[in-house]
Design a protein around this motif. Structure first.
Motif, PDB file in Angstrom:
ATOM      1  N   VAL A   4     100.023  65.169  50.525  1.00 46.50           N
ATOM      2  CA  VAL A   4     100.748  66.319  49.984  1.00 46.50           C
ATOM      3  C   VAL A   4      99.774  67.482  49.982  1.00 46.50           C
ATOM      4  CG1 VAL A   4     101.826  67.295  47.912  1.00 46.50           C
ATOM      5  CG2 VAL A   4     102.256  64.901  48.529  1.00 46.50           C
ATOM      6  N   SER A   5     100.153  68.614  50.589  1.00 48.96           N
ATOM      7  CA  SER A   5      99.224  69.746  50.546  1.00 48.96           C
ATOM      8  C   SER A   5      99.676  70.734  49.487  1.00 48.96           C
ATOM      9  CB  SER A   5      99.040  70.386  51.923  1.00 48.96           C
ATOM     10  OG  SER A   5     100.102  71.245  52.235  1.00 48.96           O
ATOM     11  N   VAL A   6      98.685  71.293  48.788  1.00 47.52           N
ATOM     12  CA  VAL A   6      98.973  72.184  47.653  1.00 47.52           C
ATOM     13  C   VAL A   6      98.248  73.529  47.802  1.00 47.52           C
ATOM     14  CG1 VAL A   6      99.507  70.355  45.997  1.00 47.52           C
ATOM     15  CG2 VAL A   6      97.126  71.057  46.311  1.00 47.52           C
ATOM     16  N   GLY A   7      97.830  73.836  49.019  1.00 45.18           N
ATOM     17  CA  GLY A   7      97.148  75.105  49.298  1.00 45.18           C
ATOM     18  C   GLY A   7      96.798  75.132  50.767  1.00 45.18           C
ATOM     19  N   ALA A   8      96.483  76.327  51.263  1.00 42.76           N
ATOM     20  CA  ALA A   8      96.251  76.487  52.695  1.00 42.76           C
ATOM     21  C   ALA A   8      94.846  76.037  53.125  1.00 42.76           C
ATOM     22  CB  ALA A   8      96.453  77.947  53.082  1.00 42.76           C
ATOM     23  N   ALA A  45     103.070  79.403  70.011  1.00 40.68           N
ATOM     24  CA  ALA A  45     102.671  78.705  68.780  1.00 40.68           C
ATOM     25  C   ALA A  45     101.823  79.628  67.920  1.00 40.68           C
ATOM     26  CB  ALA A  45     101.841  77.470  69.119  1.00 40.68           C
ATOM     27  N   GLY A  46     101.894  79.420  66.623  1.00 41.23           N
ATOM     28  CA  GLY A  46     100.976  80.102  65.726  1.00 41.23           C
ATOM     29  C   GLY A  46     100.578  79.135  64.640  1.00 41.23           C
ATOM     30  N   HIS A  47      99.342  78.645  64.706  1.00 38.58           N
ATOM     31  CA  HIS A  47      98.861  77.717  63.686  1.00 38.58           C
ATOM     32  C   HIS A  47      97.779  78.418  62.877  1.00 38.58           C
ATOM     33  CE1 HIS A  47     101.086  74.736  65.809  1.00 38.58           C
ATOM     34  NE2 HIS A  47     100.247  74.636  66.822  1.00 38.58           N
ATOM     35  N   THR A  48      97.981  78.525  61.581  1.00 37.77           N
ATOM     36  CA  THR A  48      96.961  79.145  60.734  1.00 37.77           C
ATOM     37  C   THR A  48      96.108  78.051  60.109  1.00 37.77           C
ATOM     38  OG1 THR A  48      98.558  80.854  60.220  1.00 37.77           O
ATOM     39  CG2 THR A  48      96.592  80.770  58.835  1.00 37.77           C
ATOM     40  N   VAL A  49      94.812  78.194  60.271  1.00 39.63           N
ATOM     41  CA  VAL A  49      93.884  77.201  59.734  1.00 39.63           C
ATOM     42  C   VAL A  49      92.835  77.932  58.892  1.00 39.63           C
ATOM     43  CG1 VAL A  49      92.177  75.440  60.317  1.00 39.63           C
ATOM     44  CG2 VAL A  49      94.226  75.698  61.736  1.00 39.63           C
ATOM     45  N   GLY A 107     109.525  74.121  62.633  1.00 38.88           N
ATOM     46  CA  GLY A 107     108.219  74.691  62.976  1.00 38.88           C
ATOM     47  C   GLY A 107     107.565  75.312  61.758  1.00 38.88           C
ATOM     48  N   ASP A 108     106.283  75.675  61.908  1.00 42.03           N
ATOM     49  CA  ASP A 108     105.517  76.297  60.822  1.00 42.03           C
ATOM     50  C   ASP A 108     105.461  75.419  59.573  1.00 42.03           C
ATOM     51  OD1 ASP A 108     105.128  78.538  62.461  1.00 42.03           O
ATOM     52  OD2 ASP A 108     107.078  79.329  61.874  1.00 42.03           O
ATOM     53  N   GLU A 109     105.405  74.125  59.803  1.00 41.47           N
ATOM     54  CA  GLU A 109     105.335  73.185  58.676  1.00 41.47           C
ATOM     55  C   GLU A 109     103.905  73.096  58.131  1.00 41.47           C
ATOM     56  OE1 GLU A 109     106.398  72.316  61.728  1.00 41.47           O
ATOM     57  OE2 GLU A 109     108.438  71.533  61.623  1.00 41.47           O
ATOM     58  N   GLY A 110     102.944  73.619  58.914  1.00 40.25           N
ATOM     59  CA  GLY A 110     101.539  73.469  58.538  1.00 40.25           C
ATOM     60  C   GLY A 110     100.860  72.397  59.384  1.00 40.25           C
ATOM     61  N   LYS A 111     101.322  72.268  60.621  1.00 36.03           N
ATOM     62  CA  LYS A 111     100.726  71.256  61.518  1.00 36.03           C
ATOM     63  C   LYS A 111      99.254  71.566  61.768  1.00 36.03           C
ATOM     64  CE  LYS A 111     103.903  72.281  64.499  1.00 36.03           C
ATOM     65  NZ  LYS A 111     104.762  73.092  63.622  1.00 36.03           N
ATOM     66  N   GLY A 112      98.985  72.867  62.025  1.00 37.35           N
ATOM     67  CA  GLY A 112      97.602  73.266  62.331  1.00 37.35           C
ATOM     68  C   GLY A 112      96.658  72.867  61.213  1.00 37.35           C
ATOM     69  N   ARG A 113      97.052  73.150  59.969  1.00 40.95           N
ATOM     70  CA  ARG A 113      96.162  72.840  58.847  1.00 40.95           C
ATOM     71  C   ARG A 113      95.994  71.320  58.673  1.00 40.95           C
ATOM     72  NH1 ARG A 113      95.802  70.601  54.309  1.00 40.95           N
ATOM     73  NH2 ARG A 113      95.599  72.316  52.834  1.00 40.95           N
ATOM     74  N   THR A 155     104.009  69.359  53.067  1.00 40.68           N
ATOM     75  CA  THR A 155     103.138  70.533  52.936  1.00 40.68           C
ATOM     76  C   THR A 155     103.739  71.601  52.020  1.00 40.68           C
ATOM     77  OG1 THR A 155     104.132  71.416  54.943  1.00 40.68           O
ATOM     78  CG2 THR A 155     102.044  70.264  55.192  1.00 40.68           C
ATOM     79  N   LYS A 156     102.850  72.430  51.511  1.00 37.84           N
ATOM     80  CA  LYS A 156     103.215  73.634  50.750  1.00 37.84           C
ATOM     81  C   LYS A 156     103.993  73.336  49.466  1.00 37.84           C
ATOM     82  CE  LYS A 156     103.470  77.472  53.102  1.00 37.84           C
ATOM     83  NZ  LYS A 156     103.703  78.595  54.041  1.00 37.84           N
ATOM     84  N   LEU A 157     103.679  72.208  48.843  1.00 37.26           N
ATOM     85  CA  LEU A 157     104.379  71.875  47.602  1.00 37.26           C
ATOM     86  C   LEU A 157     104.106  72.925  46.521  1.00 37.26           C
ATOM     87  CD1 LEU A 157     106.240  69.719  46.350  1.00 37.26           C
ATOM     88  CD2 LEU A 157     104.203  68.612  45.418  1.00 37.26           C
ATOM     89  N   ASP A 158     102.905  73.513  46.544  1.00 38.26           N
ATOM     90  CA  ASP A 158     102.532  74.518  45.542  1.00 38.26           C
ATOM     91  C   ASP A 158     103.450  75.749  45.574  1.00 38.26           C
ATOM     92  OD1 ASP A 158     101.093  74.756  48.136  1.00 38.26           O
ATOM     93  OD2 ASP A 158     100.545  76.713  47.323  1.00 38.26           O
ATOM     94  N   VAL A 159     104.115  75.968  46.715  1.00 43.70           N
ATOM     95  CA  VAL A 159     105.002  77.135  46.833  1.00 43.70           C
ATOM     96  C   VAL A 159     106.164  77.041  45.837  1.00 43.70           C
ATOM     97  CG1 VAL A 159     106.581  78.316  48.430  1.00 43.70           C
ATOM     98  CG2 VAL A 159     104.327  77.584  49.219  1.00 43.70           C
TER      99      VAL A 159
HETATM  100  P1  GDP Z   1     102.140  75.429  61.970  1.00 42.36           P
HETATM  101  O1  GDP Z   1     102.721  76.321  63.032  1.00 42.36           O
HETATM  102  O2  GDP Z   1     102.972  74.203  61.719  1.00 42.36           O
HETATM  103  O3  GDP Z   1     100.708  75.088  62.228  1.00 42.36           O
HETATM  104  O4  GDP Z   1     102.184  76.268  60.607  1.00 42.36           O
HETATM  105  P2  GDP Z   1     101.794  77.813  60.381  1.00 42.36           P
HETATM  106  O5  GDP Z   1     100.321  77.916  60.363  1.00 42.36           O
HETATM  107  O6  GDP Z   1     102.540  78.690  61.320  1.00 42.36           O
HETATM  108  O7  GDP Z   1     102.431  78.083  58.956  1.00 42.36           O
HETATM  109  C1  GDP Z   1     101.972  77.445  57.809  1.00 42.36           C
HETATM  110  C2  GDP Z   1     101.453  78.508  56.821  1.00 42.36           C
HETATM  111  O8  GDP Z   1     101.305  77.955  55.553  1.00 42.36           O
HETATM  112  C3  GDP Z   1     100.077  79.044  57.185  1.00 42.36           C
HETATM  113  O9  GDP Z   1      99.986  80.380  56.815  1.00 42.36           O
HETATM  114  C4  GDP Z   1      99.130  78.181  56.365  1.00 42.36           C
HETATM  115  O10 GDP Z   1      97.909  78.818  56.060  1.00 42.36           O
HETATM  116  C5  GDP Z   1      99.945  77.978  55.126  1.00 42.36           C
HETATM  117  N1  GDP Z   1      99.752  76.695  54.455  1.00 42.36           N
HETATM  118  C6  GDP Z   1      99.522  75.478  55.023  1.00 42.36           C
HETATM  119  N2  GDP Z   1      99.512  74.503  54.085  1.00 42.36           N
HETATM  120  C7  GDP Z   1      99.746  75.121  52.901  1.00 42.36           C
HETATM  121  C8  GDP Z   1      99.888  74.658  51.555  1.00 42.36           C
HETATM  122  O11 GDP Z   1      99.812  73.481  51.241  1.00 42.36           O
HETATM  123  N3  GDP Z   1     100.149  75.603  50.594  1.00 42.36           N
HETATM  124  C9  GDP Z   1     100.270  76.931  50.891  1.00 42.36           C
HETATM  125  N4  GDP Z   1     100.527  77.768  49.894  1.00 42.36           N
HETATM  126  N5  GDP Z   1     100.135  77.404  52.146  1.00 42.36           N
HETATM  127  C10 GDP Z   1      99.893  76.510  53.130  1.00 42.36           C
END
Ligand code: GDP
Ligand code: MG
Length: 426
Positions: A413-417, A38-42, A11-17, A332-336
């Motif tokens: 590939v995502s590199v930011g939110a 669920a918690g999706h941050t967009v 979970g929290d892979e960045g599905k919402g974004r 997702t989140k490769l920039d991390v």
């Molecule tokens: P979901 O539950 O799969 O939708 O994911 P969440 O929203 O719970 O967690 C993903 C977190 O990573 C959120 O805070 C997003 O804003 C953030 N995020 C998503 N994609 C990226 C990315 O490519 N890079 C960074 N640094 N943050 C990201």
């Protein structure tokens, strides 16, 4: 097109974004399982949003959102979420939000049950499930006991109220056993009186709506909540959600069991994170964990809890990809991983002195130790990269290595939110 967007990991892979990004080419976005756990941050040009119940497509004008029969819906929470979006200038109306008449209603007593049971477990065993305490497991249990209320019943409150006293009596048998005060049917009725009429406006036969839309050539996306490893059948039971998070369930949970998916896009994180309890073989501790958690901002969107973190886990991710039948991956989140000279990958588990690469049964996971391998990091900022040619060689090598180890194709590939912070690989 009938596309599912699912999580490969915990979970929290960045599905919402990713749903927010990819919904550009879709007319309809459906949530098909789970509830407000669920918690999706967009983050996009309209602001920063945290969605619990509403499909992430709600932020795009012109997209119609559907909440399917596989979902469990807390009426109060949904009402609040709709209000919050409206005050941020997002329109939510029966035109762009359709709730299946077969969706299940999460009741306040389900929330109470969840809390009572987590507290009991904590006291009795010191090992709670790590539930979000939002009533999800109890309401799904009620569904399968055929005692739950469905949103279609909100259209005929008098009939619903006739059913209520017996359900409350039945529920009180449980509540009393935990040593809590029994509920009164009148108190429970208030929940429906306060939120029922408002939510009933959105309730419709979403199966008919989706079939018509499909026939007229509209593109439909199915949005999962949580990842493969949280699936009620295939995940790390009991540290899972209580619903089916996998792509194969999407048409059923969305209300169109007659339709077949065209493709499944798996959302996979460049490292690992896990909220709550349960085995997490690749877990980092101490300083290593703190560095990664801080870099990834790993605190739960729904609960604020610090997430457990670790490096990319090949064993678990390969299993997740298989469960999701993923044709393509968004990494997702490769920039991390920008601030690392060397990056670790968990390539295998060590079990009884032998290395294994098949994800084992949950109980066995407790005895597994991670085997880490190191690759060279890029150690520079990639958050501004928008083309694969702009990526440092080491970042590209990392992506190619994950493709090879997991036998998958990474398309995004995502590199930011932010919505536009991504690279299309092919
Ligand atoms: P979901 O539950 O799969 O939708 O994911 P969440 O929203 O719970 O967690 C993903 C977190 O990573 C959120 O805070 C997003 O804003 C953030 N995020 C998503 N994609 C990226 C990315 O490519 N890079 C960074 N640094 N943050 C990201
Ligand atoms: Mg989340």
């Amino acid at each position: 097109m009938l596309t599912s967007i699912c999580g490969i990991n915990w979970g929290d892979e960045g599905k919402g974004r990713m749903v927010d990004l990819l919904s550009e080419n879709y007319d309809i976005v459906c949530r098909y399982q789970g509830g407000n756990n669920a918690g999706h941050t967009v983050i996009n040009e309209r602001g920063r949003f945290i969605l619990n119940l509403l499909p992430s497509g709600i932020l795009r004008e012109g997209v119609v959102c559907v909440m399917g029969p596989g979902m469990v819906i807390d009426l109060k929470h949904l009402s609040g979420e709709i209000k919050a979006l409206r005050s941020a200038g997002i329109s939510v109306s029966p035109e762009n939000l359709k709730i299946s008449d077969k969706a299940i209603i999460t009741m306040p007593y389900n929330v109470l049950q969840d809390i009572m049971e987590e507290d009991r477990l904590e006291k009795a065993t010191g090992k709670p499930y790590g539930s979000t305490r939002r009533g999800i497991a109890p309401v799904y249990a009620d569904k399968y006991m055929k005692k739950a209320f469905r949103t279609g019943e909100l259209k005929n409150p008098e009939r619903l109220y006739r059913r209520l006293p017996d359900i409350v009596e039945w529920k009180n048998m449980t509540i009393k056993a935990y040593g809590f005060e029994p509920l009164k049917a009148e108190e429970v009725k208030e929940y429906f009186e306060t939120y029922g009429r408002e939510i009933a406006e959105y309730v419709t036969d979403t199966g008919a709506f989706l079939n018509d839309a499909h026939k007229s050539g509209k593109n439909i996306m199915f949005e999962a909540q949580l990842g493969a490893l949280r699936d009620i059948d295939y995940g790390i039971v009991p540290y899972t959600s209580s619903s089916s998070t996998i792509a194969a369930y999407a048409p059923i949970g969305a209300g169109v069991p007659n339709l077949k998916l065209t493709n499944s896009i798996g959302i996979m994180k460049a490292y690992s994170s896990c909220v709550g309890e349960g085995p997490f073989t690749c877990e980092y501790f101490g300083e290593k964990a703190e560095k990664l958690r801080a870099a990834g901002g790993e605190y739960g969107a729904a609960t604020g809890r610090p997430r457990r973190v670790g490096p990319f886990d090949v064993v678990a991710s390969r299993y997740g990809i298989r469960c999701q039948g993923a044709d393509e991956i968004a990494l997702t989140k490769l920039d991390v991983l920008d601030g690392y000279e060397e990056i670790e990958i968990c390539t295998r588990y060590l079990l009884d002195g032998k290395e294994i690469d098949e994800f084992p049964f949950t109980d066995v996971l407790d005895d597994c130790k991670p085997v880490f391998e190191k690759v060279k990091g890029w150690n520079k900022d990639i958050s501004k990269c928008r083309k694969k040619e702009e990526l440092p060689k080491e970042a590209l090598d990392y992506i190619r290595l994950l493709e090879k180890l997991c036998d998958c194709r990474i398309k995004y590939v995502s590199v930011g939110a932010e919505r536009e912070a991504y690279i299309k690989m092919y």
